[in-house]
Design an enzyme around this catalytic site. Structure first.
Site, PDB file in Angstrom:
ATOM      1  CG  MET A   1      -3.071  11.851   6.164  1.00  0.00           C
ATOM      2  SD  MET A   1      -4.657  11.182   5.585  1.00  0.00           S
ATOM      3  CE  MET A   1      -4.178   9.602   4.928  1.00  0.00           C
TER       4      MET A   1
ATOM      5  CG  ASP B   1      -2.760   6.562  -5.470  1.00  0.00           C
ATOM      6  OD1 ASP B   1      -3.112   6.099  -4.364  1.00  0.00           O
ATOM      7  OD2 ASP B   1      -2.254   7.680  -5.599  1.00  0.00           O
TER       8      ASP B   1
ATOM      9  CB  SER C   1      -0.439  13.177  -0.708  1.00  0.00           C
ATOM     10  OG  SER C   1      -1.608  12.395  -0.587  1.00  0.00           O
ATOM     11  CD  GLN C   2      -3.332  16.066   4.007  1.00  0.00           C
ATOM     12  OE1 GLN C   2      -4.416  15.509   4.018  1.00  0.00           O
ATOM     13  NE2 GLN C   2      -2.703  16.410   5.128  1.00  0.00           N
TER      14      GLN C   2
ATOM     15  CG  HIS D   1      -0.508   8.040  -2.691  1.00  0.00           C
ATOM     16  ND1 HIS D   1      -1.012   8.900  -3.631  1.00  0.00           N
ATOM     17  CD2 HIS D   1      -0.458   8.748  -1.534  1.00  0.00           C
ATOM     18  CE1 HIS D   1      -1.263  10.065  -3.076  1.00  0.00           C
ATOM     19  NE2 HIS D   1      -0.937  10.009  -1.807  1.00  0.00           N
TER      20      HIS D   1
END
Ligand SMILES: *[C@@H]1O[C@H](CO)[C@@H](O)[C@H](O)[C@H]1NC(C)=O
Ligand SMILES: *[C@@H]1O[C@H](CO)[C@@H](O)[C@H](O)[C@H]1NC(C)=O
Length: 304
Positions: free
Chosen positions: A39, A231, A113-114, A287
């Site tokens: 993102m 995270d 991530s996404q 993260h």
């Protein structure tokens, strides 16, 4: 050694040299790598995907690395990571992969991530060209329930998104246009999630079992999931290992192995687990924070 004896040696050893050079030059033994950014990021940000691409190219000489760009420009790519229908993004990626002649024999995939859950959708929906190993780096396979912090400098967008998610994540308009709503998973409203989540509930077999998804995912050699132990962006962090909040409440967690997705084996993950295809890795950082040493020791072996 005189020049002529060197020549003699070289030419005398001709066939042998051809064999040696032939195997080093002629054939690509490395498996290509496809990456999908997270993102607010883009394919080619020199501080993130760009540097990882370069690092992989240094560690695996000759490897072909494709960092997916969703849209025509880097700005669009970044905006699309917030505002473009995820199902359309996955279709776009599938199309791009199917037209790349360098991927014909198959590829490994690494999603950040996404990008981790998006590439899983690619594996489930688009078996050709074949994905071999899927590495999810901090992906949210059971979605998120909260947006505690956003990466980078997108905090204004981030506050706005947080508001939308908390109030109307499952409204059709929001689902269509807000990426994070498409993997918003509200454990207090599982029915709403099941019926209205356009992306995540579909790939997680919440509305029914699509045998094609199961078969395609199971054709992976390995599905590697990396969780970040400190995270502060992903909530709950267990989603990075496919765990989540137990349905009906927002406190207690369940692991993948405790979920009905696994006990009913709706997605084939239980079978993959028994076959040793699921790999759960942890990195001791925030993260997407890892060192090159950690990467080389833990992820590089899957890319060679
Ligand atoms: C082999 O890898 C190189 C380096 O990425 C690439 O340019 C070339 O097209 C590849 N060759 C084949 C046959 O895939
Ligand atoms: C199952 O998934 C495949 C691959 O995306 C799709 O073509 C098919 O329409 C899906 N079937 C159902 C019943 O949704």
């Amino acid at each position: 050694m005189t020049p002529s004896s060197l020549l003699h040696l070289l030419f005398g050893a001709g066939p042998l040299l051809l064999v040696i050079f032939g195997s080093a030059w002629g054939s690509n033994t490395t498996t290509p790598l496809v990456m999908w950014h997270g993102m607010g990021d883009s394919c080619c940000n020199p501080l993130s995907m760009g540097s990882i691409k370069k690092m992989v190219e240094e560690e695996v000489p000759g490897i072909y690395v494709l960092s997916l760009e969703i849209g025509e420009t880097i700005i669009q790519d970044m905006e699309n990571s917030f505002f473009m229908d995820v199902n359309a993004q996955v279709a776009l990626a599938c199309n791009q992969l199917s037209q790349d002649p360098k991927l014909k024999e198959g590829y490994n995939a690494m999603g950040f991530s996404q990008g981790g859950q998006f590439l899983r959708a690619v594996a489930q929906r688009c078996p050709s060209p074949p994905m071999k190993t899927l590495i999810s780096v901090g992906g949210q396979h059971q979605g998120v329930y909260g947006l505690p912090r956003c990466p980078g400098e997108s905090s204004i967008i981030c506050n706005w998104i947080r508001k939308k998610l908390n109030s109307e994540a499952y409204a059709d308009f929001v689902q269509k246009h807000l990426v994070q709503a498409q993997y918003w998973h509200d454990p207090l409203n599982e029915d709403l999630y099941r019926t209205h989540s356009l992306f995540l509930a579909d790939i997680n077999q919440e509305r029914g079992v699509n045998e094609t998804y199961k078969k395609n995912l199971q054709s992976l050699d390995k599905f590697v999931m990396v969780k970040f132990l400190q995270d502060h962006i992903v909530d709950p962090v267990d989603t990075e290992w496919f765990g989540f909040l137990k349905p009906g409440q927002a406190k207690e967690m369940e692991t993948l192995q405790e979920s009905t997705l696994y006990t009913e084996d709706r997605l084939g993950l239980a079978e993959m687990d028994k076959a040793g295809k699921l790999v759960f890795l942890a990195s001791d950082g925030d993260h997407l924070q890892f060192t090159r040493e950690w990467f080389n020791a833990n992820l590089l072996p899957y890319l060679r």
